[in-house]
Write a protein that holds these residues in place. Structure first.
Motif, PDB file in Angstrom:
ATOM      1  N   UNK A   1      -8.452   5.988 -14.809  1.00 21.98           N
ATOM      2  CA  UNK A   1      -9.148   4.584 -15.122  1.00 21.98           C
ATOM      3  C   UNK A   1     -10.694   4.675 -14.845  1.00 21.98           C
ATOM      4  N   UNK A   2     -11.319   5.628 -15.229  1.00 19.02           N
ATOM      5  CA  UNK A   2     -12.783   6.022 -15.225  1.00 19.02           C
ATOM      6  C   UNK A   2     -13.604   4.810 -15.420  1.00 19.02           C
ATOM      7  N   UNK A   3     -14.461   4.455 -14.537  1.00 22.23           N
ATOM      8  CA  UNK A   3     -15.451   3.117 -14.924  1.00 22.23           C
ATOM      9  C   UNK A   3     -14.691   1.898 -15.278  1.00 22.23           C
TER      10      UNK A   3
ATOM     11  N   UNK B   1       0.920  -1.139  -0.023  1.00 27.52           N
ATOM     12  CA  UNK B   1       0.091  -0.297   0.211  1.00 27.52           C
ATOM     13  C   UNK B   1       0.973   1.273  -0.046  1.00 27.52           C
ATOM     14  N   UNK B   2       2.044   1.246   0.495  1.00 21.67           N
ATOM     15  CA  UNK B   2       2.767   2.431   0.689  1.00 21.67           C
ATOM     16  C   UNK B   2       3.463   2.934  -0.688  1.00 21.67           C
ATOM     17  N   UNK B   3       3.365   1.774  -1.455  1.00 20.68           N
ATOM     18  CA  UNK B   3       3.664   2.239  -3.153  1.00 20.68           C
ATOM     19  C   UNK B   3       2.552   2.679  -4.067  1.00 20.68           C
ATOM     20  N   UNK B   4       1.427   2.515  -3.484  1.00 20.08           N
ATOM     21  CA  UNK B   4       0.349   2.841  -4.409  1.00 20.08           C
ATOM     22  C   UNK B   4       0.507   4.490  -4.737  1.00 20.08           C
ATOM     23  N   UNK B   5       0.565   5.415  -3.706  1.00 21.76           N
ATOM     24  CA  UNK B   5       0.565   6.826  -4.185  1.00 21.76           C
ATOM     25  C   UNK B   5       1.427   7.149  -5.176  1.00 21.76           C
ATOM     26  N   UNK B   6       2.650   6.243  -5.265  1.00 21.00           N
ATOM     27  CA  UNK B   6       3.619   6.598  -6.296  1.00 21.00           C
ATOM     28  C   UNK B   6       3.371   6.036  -7.679  1.00 21.00           C
ATOM     29  N   UNK B   7       2.706   4.974  -7.656  1.00 24.84           N
ATOM     30  CA  UNK B   7       2.393   4.568  -8.979  1.00 24.84           C
ATOM     31  C   UNK B   7       1.300   4.816  -9.553  1.00 24.84           C
ATOM     32  N   UNK B   8      -0.003   5.276  -9.004  1.00 26.82           N
ATOM     33  CA  UNK B   8      -1.127   5.700  -9.481  1.00 26.82           C
ATOM     34  C   UNK B   8      -0.855   6.782 -10.465  1.00 26.82           C
ATOM     35  N   UNK B   9      -0.495   7.947 -10.027  1.00 28.16           N
ATOM     36  CA  UNK B   9      -0.753   9.125 -11.074  1.00 28.16           C
ATOM     37  C   UNK B   9      -0.313   8.730 -12.354  1.00 28.16           C
ATOM     38  N   UNK B  10       0.814   8.341 -12.709  1.00 27.48           N
ATOM     39  CA  UNK B  10       1.145   7.826 -13.983  1.00 27.48           C
ATOM     40  C   UNK B  10       0.133   6.989 -14.853  1.00 27.48           C
ATOM     41  N   UNK B  11      -0.665   6.523 -14.195  1.00 24.57           N
ATOM     42  CA  UNK B  11      -1.700   5.533 -14.695  1.00 24.57           C
ATOM     43  C   UNK B  11      -2.669   6.425 -15.704  1.00 24.57           C
ATOM     44  N   UNK B  12      -2.791   7.582 -15.055  1.00 18.22           N
ATOM     45  CA  UNK B  12      -3.977   8.237 -15.729  1.00 18.22           C
ATOM     46  C   UNK B  12      -5.306   7.939 -15.027  1.00 18.22           C
TER      47      UNK B  12
ATOM     48  N   UNK C   1      -9.476   1.740  -0.347  1.00 10.75           N
ATOM     49  CA  UNK C   1     -10.070   1.442  -1.709  1.00 10.75           C
ATOM     50  C   UNK C   1     -10.690   2.803  -1.988  1.00 10.75           C
ATOM     51  N   UNK C   2     -11.292   3.580  -1.038  1.00 13.77           N
ATOM     52  CA  UNK C   2     -11.990   4.887  -1.597  1.00 13.77           C
ATOM     53  C   UNK C   2     -10.882   5.882  -1.921  1.00 13.77           C
ATOM     54  N   UNK C   3      -9.621   5.687  -1.113  1.00 10.57           N
ATOM     55  CA  UNK C   3      -8.631   6.724  -1.662  1.00 10.57           C
ATOM     56  C   UNK C   3      -8.090   6.421  -3.131  1.00 10.57           C
ATOM     57  N   UNK C   4      -8.087   5.214  -3.609  1.00 10.82           N
ATOM     58  CA  UNK C   4      -7.600   4.574  -4.823  1.00 10.82           C
ATOM     59  C   UNK C   4      -8.723   5.133  -5.700  1.00 10.82           C
ATOM     60  N   UNK C   5     -10.035   4.991  -5.432  1.00 11.24           N
ATOM     61  CA  UNK C   5     -10.998   5.196  -6.571  1.00 11.24           C
ATOM     62  C   UNK C   5     -10.974   6.598  -6.784  1.00 11.24           C
ATOM     63  N   UNK C   6     -10.761   7.403  -5.786  1.00  6.36           N
ATOM     64  CA  UNK C   6     -10.869   8.753  -5.890  1.00  6.36           C
ATOM     65  C   UNK C   6      -9.919   9.358  -6.861  1.00  6.36           C
ATOM     66  N   UNK C   7      -8.694   8.760  -6.692  1.00  6.72           N
ATOM     67  CA  UNK C   7      -7.409   9.071  -7.399  1.00  6.72           C
ATOM     68  C   UNK C   7      -7.497   8.876  -9.008  1.00  6.72           C
ATOM     69  N   UNK C   8      -7.918   7.457  -9.288  1.00  4.29           N
ATOM     70  CA  UNK C   8      -8.071   6.973 -10.520  1.00  4.29           C
ATOM     71  C   UNK C   8      -9.452   6.974 -11.196  1.00  4.29           C
ATOM     72  N   UNK C   9     -10.566   7.200 -10.661  1.00  2.00           N
ATOM     73  CA  UNK C   9     -11.997   7.274 -11.155  1.00  2.00           C
ATOM     74  C   UNK C   9     -12.272   5.764 -11.402  1.00  2.00           C
TER      75      UNK C   9
END
Length: 162
Positions: free
Chosen positions: A79-81, A66-77, A106-114
């Motif tokens: 993921x709406x729906x 989980x501590x790596x998630x914040x670094x990995x999510x932004x470059x994904x762009x 899970x809520x944090x990840x959903x908010x960051x990615x859509x």
């Protein structure tokens, strides 16, 4: 089914290997290209970046600490729906939630990615998923149908918060 896997650790290995063996088209996207390529080669799958794994699948597994998630999510762009299966655990020293009293992981990840985040596979260690995926699921379903709530086997949240 096409399944993208973000991560190359034990959970990515256990679940990805099982899914590839079952005939699914898997792409391992890792922060380490060498580890992604090794997993792909061993399972007859494909390798790529985390962004390629996120774009690849009908569903995507997020299998990182989980501590790596914040670094990995932004470059994904965005993921709406899209379906993102989250097997992370936001647990720190002393078995406390690292999300504190804020929104859950899970809520944090959903908010960051859509993404449409589904929390799954995070309650058992990787070696059990590798060998006993159907058995573990049957056990939990059996408990449920017998009138028990499998969640009662776990301590209440108040017992793990600081």
């Amino acid at each position: 089914m096409r399944i993208g896997i973000i991560g190359t650790g034990s959970m990515a290995d256990a679940l990805g290997t099982s899914w590839a063996r079952a005939g699914h088209d898997v792409l391992f996207g890792g922060r380490s290209p060498d580890r992604a390529q090794a997993l792909a080669g061993r399972t007859g799958s494909s390798a790529g970046t985390p962004a390629e794994a996120a774009a690849f699948g009908d569903a995507t597994l997020l299998a990182l600490p989980y501590d790596a998630v914040a670094e990995v999510l932004p470059p994904l762009g965005s993921l709406r729906d899209r379906v993102l299966i989250d097997c992370t655990n936001a647990i720190g020293p002393g078995c406390t939630l690292t999300t504190g009293h804020g929104p859950g992981a899970a809520r944090t990840i959903a908010d960051a990615t859509g993404a449409r985040v589904v929390k799954a596979f995070n309650h058992l260690p990787a070696h059990l998923w590798a060998a006993y995926l159907e058995t573990a699921t049957a056990f939990l379903i059996g408990l449920w149908h017998a009138g028990h709530d499998p969640r009662t086997l776990l301590p209440p949240l108040t017992a793990v918060r600081p």
